[in-house]
Design an enzyme around this catalytic site. Structure first.
Site, PDB file in Angstrom:
ATOM      1  N   SER A 183      30.084  62.734  36.514  1.00 26.01           N
ATOM      2  CA  SER A 183      29.052  63.733  36.218  1.00 26.01           C
ATOM      3  C   SER A 183      28.695  63.790  34.733  1.00 26.01           C
ATOM      4  O   SER A 183      27.630  64.299  34.372  1.00 26.01           O
ATOM      5  CB  SER A 183      29.485  65.116  36.699  1.00 26.01           C
ATOM      6  OG  SER A 183      30.759  65.460  36.169  1.00 26.01           O
ATOM      7  N   ASP A 191      32.399  76.641  32.852  1.00 29.15           N
ATOM      8  CA  ASP A 191      32.262  75.200  32.642  1.00 29.15           C
ATOM      9  C   ASP A 191      32.237  74.898  31.148  1.00 29.15           C
ATOM     10  O   ASP A 191      31.213  75.056  30.482  1.00 29.15           O
ATOM     11  CB  ASP A 191      30.997  74.676  33.314  1.00 29.15           C
ATOM     12  CG  ASP A 191      30.885  73.153  33.273  1.00 29.15           C
ATOM     13  OD1 ASP A 191      31.732  72.517  32.607  1.00 29.15           O
ATOM     14  OD2 ASP A 191      29.962  72.601  33.893  1.00 29.15           O
ATOM     15  N   HIS A 215      31.060  70.142  31.007  1.00 24.92           N
ATOM     16  CA  HIS A 215      29.725  69.529  30.954  1.00 24.92           C
ATOM     17  C   HIS A 215      28.911  70.146  29.814  1.00 24.92           C
ATOM     18  O   HIS A 215      29.408  70.994  29.074  1.00 24.92           O
ATOM     19  CB  HIS A 215      29.020  69.698  32.304  1.00 24.92           C
ATOM     20  CG  HIS A 215      29.768  69.053  33.430  1.00 24.92           C
ATOM     21  ND1 HIS A 215      30.633  69.752  34.237  1.00 24.92           N
ATOM     22  CD2 HIS A 215      29.799  67.768  33.855  1.00 24.92           C
ATOM     23  CE1 HIS A 215      31.160  68.929  35.131  1.00 24.92           C
ATOM     24  NE2 HIS A 215      30.684  67.716  34.915  1.00 24.92           N
TER      25      HIS A 215
END
Length: 351
Positions: free
Chosen positions: A105, A328, A331
């Site tokens: 990702s 998160d 990311h």
């Protein structure tokens, strides 16, 4: 042995250097990856609300991030200027070609950022999107340029076997048959090597003629990455046709002690980068493994050495503004830091 490792690290650290002319007319080497972040009102290079390619987990403004300062920082190398990203120029250079990101990702983060940068440069271009198995494609029809993503968490293979279940095969790369036909390849792997429990996508590890329930994860990472490096050096890949990049280890920011804040602090309330050029927590161990493995590759390969410059961006994560419940700090927001990764990729492609 210690001197040999030191020499390897010195050689790898020079990958990605460019020649810069100083005012006195002398030429010196410029490392695009050593520098600092500075405020620039001309950034970001596009409006994320106008980009149709952003996965919700990366679309921080859409999901309520209230601050905007993190969008307005430019990476400044210490001894030269980083070329400004020129999407039209890149599309012309890649006319009729295929550029593929291969990885997890984090690769998707960079792939979608590049799609947004190019879309902003040619907003009225005819664009089609396709999904075929593990491959996702955004094609800029007017240029015949295909921007592709191949999802592969480990680069090496995971196969279902009757007696064992899902087996992570550290010596096997069958997807190379697809990768070898690309004109530009940007590889990435690390994020999944320490996954365990329900999120781990394998049941056993195979190395040589041994099948193991588990093994030291850093050693597994080194072995898998070496298999990939051997594939790059093999006759399967023609590097006179295909330019190869490896993205350095992308850091996370869950422990404030890494940047001299309380241990319990994470990226949630961070709104600006760290000042200066060094990160208090030092480089992650995986980055040394990457450098050592890449140093042994005989064919031309460029390390997008984004680790330190990304460590300084404790402010650039989605945190809680990610379209789902959870924190998160792994990311990155789009628009945001991955745009700089692509600016560095552009600089390498035109050099």
């Amino acid at each position: 042995m210690g001197k040999r490792i030191l020499m390897i690290l010195v050689l790898v650290s020079m990958i990605g250097f460019a020649t810069c002319s100083e005012n006195d007319g002398e030429e010196r080497k410029c490392d695009f990856y050593s520098g600092k972040w500075e405020f620039d009102s001309e950034f970001p290079l596009y409006n994320s609300s106008e980009c149709p390619f952003i996965r919700k987990e990366f679309d921080c403004l859409k999901y309520g991030r209230p601050d905007r300062l993190y969008l307005h920082f430019k990476w400044r190398p210490l001894n030269c200027n980083l070329p400004r990203f020129d999407g039209v120029d890149l599309l012309e250079r890649l006319r009729g070609k295929k550029i593929m990101f291969v990885g997890d990702s984090i690769s998707m983060n960079q792939w979608q950022s590049l799609a947004c940068l190019l879309h902003a440069a040619v907003p009225h271009s005819n664009i089609i999107q396709q999904t075929n198995g593990d491959i996702r494609t955004i094609k800029f029809q007017d240029y015949g340029t295909s921007l592709m993503l191949f999802l592969s968490h480990y680069l090496v293979d995971i196969e279902e076997e009757h007696n064992f279940g899902r087996v992570l095969k550290l010596d096997s790369i069958k997807s190379g048959e697809i990768w070898k036909d690309m004109d530009v390849l940007i590889f990435n792997t690390w994020l999944w090597w320490y996954r365990s429990g329900p999120t781990q996508p394998w049941d056993y590890i195979q190395i040589g003629n041994k099948t193991l329930k588990d093994m030291d994860r850093m050693e597994a990472f080194r072995h898998g990455l070496t298999t990939w490096a051997n594939w790059v050096d093999s006759d399967q890949l023609d590097t006179t046709k295909t330019r190869v990049f490896f993205q350095g280890v992308s850091p996370s920011h869950y422990h404030g002690s890494d940047w001299n804040e309380p241990e319990a602090r994470n990226c949630a309330k961070e709104s600006s980068p760290l000042l200066g050029s060094t990160y208090p927590g030092g480089l992650p161990a995986a980055s040394f493994t990457v450098q050592q493995v890449l140093a042994r590759i005989k064919k031309p390969i460029h390390l997008l050495n984004i680790t330190t410059l990304s460590q300084l961006r404790k402010d650039a994560h989605p945190s809680s503004y990610n379209g789902f419940r959870g924190m998160d700090c792994t990311h990155w927001c789009i628009a945001g830091l991955p745009d700089t990764w692509n600016q560095l990729l552009y600089a390498a492609l035109i050099s």
